[in-house]
Design a protein around this motif. Structure first.
Motif, PDB file in Angstrom:
ATOM      1  N   VAL A 201       0.865  -1.188   0.000  1.00 33.06           N
ATOM      2  CA  VAL A 201       0.000   0.000   0.000  1.00 33.06           C
ATOM      3  C   VAL A 201       0.899   1.234   0.000  1.00 33.06           C
ATOM      4  CG1 VAL A 201      -1.807   1.258   1.248  1.00 33.06           C
ATOM      5  CG2 VAL A 201      -1.712  -1.237   1.414  1.00 33.06           C
ATOM      6  N   ILE A 202       0.704   2.115  -0.958  1.00 36.82           N
ATOM      7  CA  ILE A 202       1.543   3.314  -1.016  1.00 36.82           C
ATOM      8  C   ILE A 202       0.913   4.418  -0.165  1.00 36.82           C
ATOM      9  CG2 ILE A 202       2.485   5.089  -2.561  1.00 36.82           C
ATOM     10  CD1 ILE A 202       2.521   2.832  -4.740  1.00 36.82           C
ATOM     11  N   ASP A 203       1.642   4.869   0.841  1.00 35.42           N
ATOM     12  CA  ASP A 203       1.153   5.926   1.738  1.00 35.42           C
ATOM     13  C   ASP A 203       1.594   7.288   1.230  1.00 35.42           C
ATOM     14  OD1 ASP A 203      -0.213   4.422   3.564  1.00 35.42           O
ATOM     15  OD2 ASP A 203       1.460   4.208   4.954  1.00 35.42           O
ATOM     16  N   PRO A 204       0.811   8.370   1.468  1.00 33.10           N
ATOM     17  CA  PRO A 204      -0.467   8.377   2.172  1.00 33.10           C
ATOM     18  C   PRO A 204      -1.533   7.626   1.362  1.00 33.10           C
ATOM     19  CG  PRO A 204       0.285  10.636   1.658  1.00 33.10           C
ATOM     20  CD  PRO A 204       1.241   9.715   1.034  1.00 33.10           C
ATOM     21  N   SER A 205      -2.430   6.958   2.098  1.00 33.36           N
ATOM     22  CA  SER A 205      -3.429   6.127   1.418  1.00 33.36           C
ATOM     23  C   SER A 205      -4.792   6.264   2.077  1.00 33.36           C
ATOM     24  CB  SER A 205      -2.995   4.664   1.478  1.00 33.36           C
ATOM     25  OG  SER A 205      -2.844   4.259   2.818  1.00 33.36           O
ATOM     26  N   ILE A 223       4.320   1.607   1.971  1.00 30.79           N
ATOM     27  CA  ILE A 223       5.495   2.186   1.324  1.00 30.79           C
ATOM     28  C   ILE A 223       5.312   3.689   1.460  1.00 30.79           C
ATOM     29  CG2 ILE A 223       6.678   2.529  -0.885  1.00 30.79           C
ATOM     30  CD1 ILE A 223       5.272  -0.261  -1.620  1.00 30.79           C
ATOM     31  N   LYS A 224       6.196   4.321   2.204  1.00 31.17           N
ATOM     32  CA  LYS A 224       6.030   5.764   2.465  1.00 31.17           C
ATOM     33  C   LYS A 224       6.471   6.592   1.265  1.00 31.17           C
ATOM     34  CE  LYS A 224       4.876   5.661   6.868  1.00 31.17           C
ATOM     35  NZ  LYS A 224       3.438   5.735   7.007  1.00 31.17           N
ATOM     36  N   THR A 225       5.709   7.627   0.946  1.00 26.69           N
ATOM     37  CA  THR A 225       6.180   8.609  -0.028  1.00 26.69           C
ATOM     38  C   THR A 225       6.173   9.970   0.661  1.00 26.69           C
ATOM     39  OG1 THR A 225       3.966   9.010  -0.907  1.00 26.69           O
ATOM     40  CG2 THR A 225       5.293   7.337  -2.021  1.00 26.69           C
ATOM     41  N   VAL A 238       9.691   0.281  -3.453  1.00 29.86           N
ATOM     42  CA  VAL A 238       8.602  -0.678  -3.672  1.00 29.86           C
ATOM     43  C   VAL A 238       9.206  -2.090  -3.749  1.00 29.86           C
ATOM     44  CG1 VAL A 238       6.733  -1.395  -5.234  1.00 29.86           C
ATOM     45  CG2 VAL A 238       7.226   1.039  -4.926  1.00 29.86           C
ATOM     46  N   GLU A 239      10.279  -2.193  -4.504  1.00 31.64           N
ATOM     47  CA  GLU A 239      10.914  -3.494  -4.707  1.00 31.64           C
ATOM     48  C   GLU A 239      11.387  -4.092  -3.377  1.00 31.64           C
ATOM     49  OE1 GLU A 239      13.680  -3.259  -7.873  1.00 31.64           O
ATOM     50  OE2 GLU A 239      13.504  -5.415  -8.261  1.00 31.64           O
ATOM     51  N   GLU A 240      11.927  -3.211  -2.547  1.00 30.56           N
ATOM     52  CA  GLU A 240      12.457  -3.643  -1.247  1.00 30.56           C
ATOM     53  C   GLU A 240      11.383  -4.284  -0.369  1.00 30.56           C
ATOM     54  OE1 GLU A 240      13.698  -0.478   1.359  1.00 30.56           O
ATOM     55  OE2 GLU A 240      15.776  -1.146   1.183  1.00 30.56           O
ATOM     56  N   ARG A 241      10.143  -3.813  -0.561  1.00 28.85           N
ATOM     57  CA  ARG A 241       9.064  -4.322   0.309  1.00 28.85           C
ATOM     58  C   ARG A 241       8.426  -5.609  -0.195  1.00 28.85           C
ATOM     59  NH1 ARG A 241       7.891  -0.281   4.487  1.00 28.85           N
ATOM     60  NH2 ARG A 241      10.052   0.210   4.751  1.00 28.85           N
ATOM     61  N   ILE A 242       8.819  -6.040  -1.395  1.00 27.97           N
ATOM     62  CA  ILE A 242       8.207  -7.270  -1.925  1.00 27.97           C
ATOM     63  C   ILE A 242       8.848  -8.474  -1.240  1.00 27.97           C
ATOM     64  CG2 ILE A 242       7.830  -8.676  -3.997  1.00 27.97           C
ATOM     65  CD1 ILE A 242       7.984  -6.093  -5.654  1.00 27.97           C
ATOM     66  N   SER A 243       8.007  -9.332  -0.662  1.00 28.17           N
ATOM     67  CA  SER A 243       8.514 -10.546  -0.018  1.00 28.17           C
ATOM     68  C   SER A 243       7.832 -11.732  -0.698  1.00 28.17           C
ATOM     69  CB  SER A 243       8.176 -10.524   1.478  1.00 28.17           C
ATOM     70  OG  SER A 243       6.853 -10.992   1.666  1.00 28.17           O
ATOM     71  N   PRO A 244       8.247 -12.950  -0.364  1.00 28.97           N
ATOM     72  CA  PRO A 244       7.558 -14.101  -0.975  1.00 28.97           C
ATOM     73  C   PRO A 244       6.073 -14.154  -0.628  1.00 28.97           C
ATOM     74  CG  PRO A 244       9.632 -14.758   0.016  1.00 28.97           C
ATOM     75  CD  PRO A 244       9.400 -13.351   0.454  1.00 28.97           C
TER      76      PRO A 244
END
Ligand code: PLP
Length: 465
Positions: A201-205, A223-225, A238-244
């Motif tokens: 989820v991209i914040d603010p949301s 994911i903070k912006t 974004v990529e960093e937050r992707i997990s299995p």
């Protein structure tokens, strides 16, 4: 004999399950101490590097015991969500957005003038033609149980609308009529996410996304912006937050609350990342018509997506509760079966209203013109009071920063309401943006201008401007 053995083994299994709860409680106590140290060091609650070390350790252990990696990833998500919740818990009862709304209504009832800039609802109402079409449909008996997917005539009309508006061919089999965009988001999450799965989820949301993910047992991963970056999410963040365990990402452009739209190039980069990592994109495009430039859509992209649309904003039909989803047929079937299960169908006469709305080609443009005029007025007035903000590309909100360092945003919003009669939504509800407020353009222009001027007075009186 068999009965005795079975009972003994069941008891053992129960004991192990209870032991897991004890371990979770012990882990929580350790996490609380970590939270305290993080607070002292000013660190974020979620730190992806550290999370992935934990995941890897769990998966390695799982391999030793022949446990499926999938199960262990789910367990890891549950444990990590519990850690985040334990760390985010604050002391005392929390005020919510609803407290502001309730108080604003109370003040109006008692005769006070209130500038209602907190609501997320356009004040435009449905066009006369739609009102008439719905009334006639009721009188003519269009009030039966109908297909859970929506009337074939409406789905055909939506397919035609999508072709005209976005130049993309989408057959009626890929369209589902829903009771509004909100329910469409619930359907998407319920069908795409299993307990323990993760949703980016991209914040603010809009707060509903995280609440809904929680509700279906999944874990929202923020994911903070930042305003300084024009609210653009960094691809590597974004990529960093992707997990299995990550199954989907939700995008919302034009955005509630920032008014941000992504450029076509950037949107495509995000979509490509999602495709490469096998994620589904849920694209909430309910503000597609309220835009200054060209709207960038997920429609026609070559990956698994769920497009969320609504008649609430483009046609002012908030209370009619009607929207739609575009997705691949297998997802549409699953979502349709949930509608069938819980409500049979969207009322037939409402669907007649939606069909009429789609014939009114000028209405979305007229409504968008009103919103964009209000936006210009809000931007002008906010400039005068020296607020920092991103000049919105679309949507129906402006999200200024008002230098509230150290001030509780919710208390600020309540105090602003009590002292100046201006209701706004505090930035804290959109992912912890405490020094921001959201100003809605759902009110008449005079009210927006007056509200922002009063906000300026308040900030000056409090020494915040
Ligand atoms: N998505 C966003 C970002 C919204 O702000 C809203 C409503 O405010 C919705 C979806 C849902 O609208 P509805 O359920 O009325 O279609």
């Amino acid at each position: 004999m068999v009965g005795d053995d079975l009972e003994r083994l069941r008891e053992e299994a129960r004991g192990l399950a209870v032991e897991m709860v004890r371990l979770l409680a012990s882990r929580r106590a350790v996490v609380s101490r970590i939270a305290e140290l993080k607070r002292l060091a000013g660190l974020d609650v979620i730190q992806p590097g550290i999370e992935s070390v934990l995941r890897t350790a769990m998966v390695e252990e799982a391999k030793l015991h022949g446990l499926p990696a999938e199960t262990v990833h789910r367990l890891a998500s549950v444990i990590l969500a519990d850690s985040a919740a334990a760390q985010e818990r604050r002391q005392g009862p929390q005020l919510t957005h609803m407290d502001i709304l309730r108080r604003a209504v109370e003040m109006q009832r008692s005769g006070r003038e209130v500038q209602r800039l907190e609501v997320g609802e356009p004040d435009l109402g449905a066009p006369q033609e739609v009102r008439r079409a719905v009334s006639e449909a009721v009188f003519n008996g269009f009030a039966r149980y109908v297909e859970s997917r929506g009337l074939p005539e409406l789905r055909a009309a939506i397919s035609e609308h999508v072709r005209e508006r976005f130049n993309v061919e989408v057959g009626p089999e890929k369209i589902l009529v829903t009771p509004g965009g909100r329910f469409a988001i619930f359907l998407a999450m319920k069908t795409l996410l299993s307990p323990g799965d993760e949703l980016l989820v991209i914040d603010p949301s809009w707060p509903m996304y995280k609440q809904c993910a929680d509700f279906v047992g999944a874990r929202p991963v923020p994911i903070k912006t930042r305003l300084e970056d024009g609210w653009t999410p960094k691809i590597d963040a974004v990529e960093e937050r992707i997990s299995p365990a990550t199954k989907a990402i939700i995008l919302n452009y034009p955005n509630n609350p920032t008014g941000k739209s992504l450029s076509k190039k950037y949107f495509k980069q995000l979509v490509e990342l999602a495709r490469d990592r096998n994620l589904t994109v849920i694209s909430d495009e309910v503000y597609a018509d309220y835009t200054k430039g060209e709207h960038v859509t997920v429609l026609g992209e070559d990956l698994r997506y769920v497009l969320i649309q609504s008649f609430s904003k483009s046609y002012g039909m908030t209370g009619y509760r009607v929207g739609y989803v575009v997705a691949d047929e297998s997802l549409i079937s699953k979502m349709a079966s949930i509608i069938g299960l819980v409500m049979t169908c969207v009322p037939e006469f409402i669907q007649h209203g939606a069909m009429k709305a789609l014939t009114l080609k000028e209405t979305p443009k007229q409504y968008a013109d009103i919103m964009m005029r209000r936006m210009d007025a809000a931007v002008r007035e906010l400039g005068k009071i020296g607020a920092k903000f991103y000049r919105p590309d679309g949507g129906m909100y402006v999200f200024p920063e008002i230098g509230l360092d150290g001030v509780d945003g919710m208390k600020f919003a309540l105090d602003l309401l009590e002292s100046k009669g201006v209701a706004v939504a505090p930035g804290s509800i959109f992912g912890g943006y405490d020094s921001f407020i959201r100003i809605s353009l759902g009110a008449p222009e005079e009210s927006i201008v007056k509200g922002i001027r009063l906000l300026g007075d308040y900030l000056r009186e409090k020494g915040l401007a």
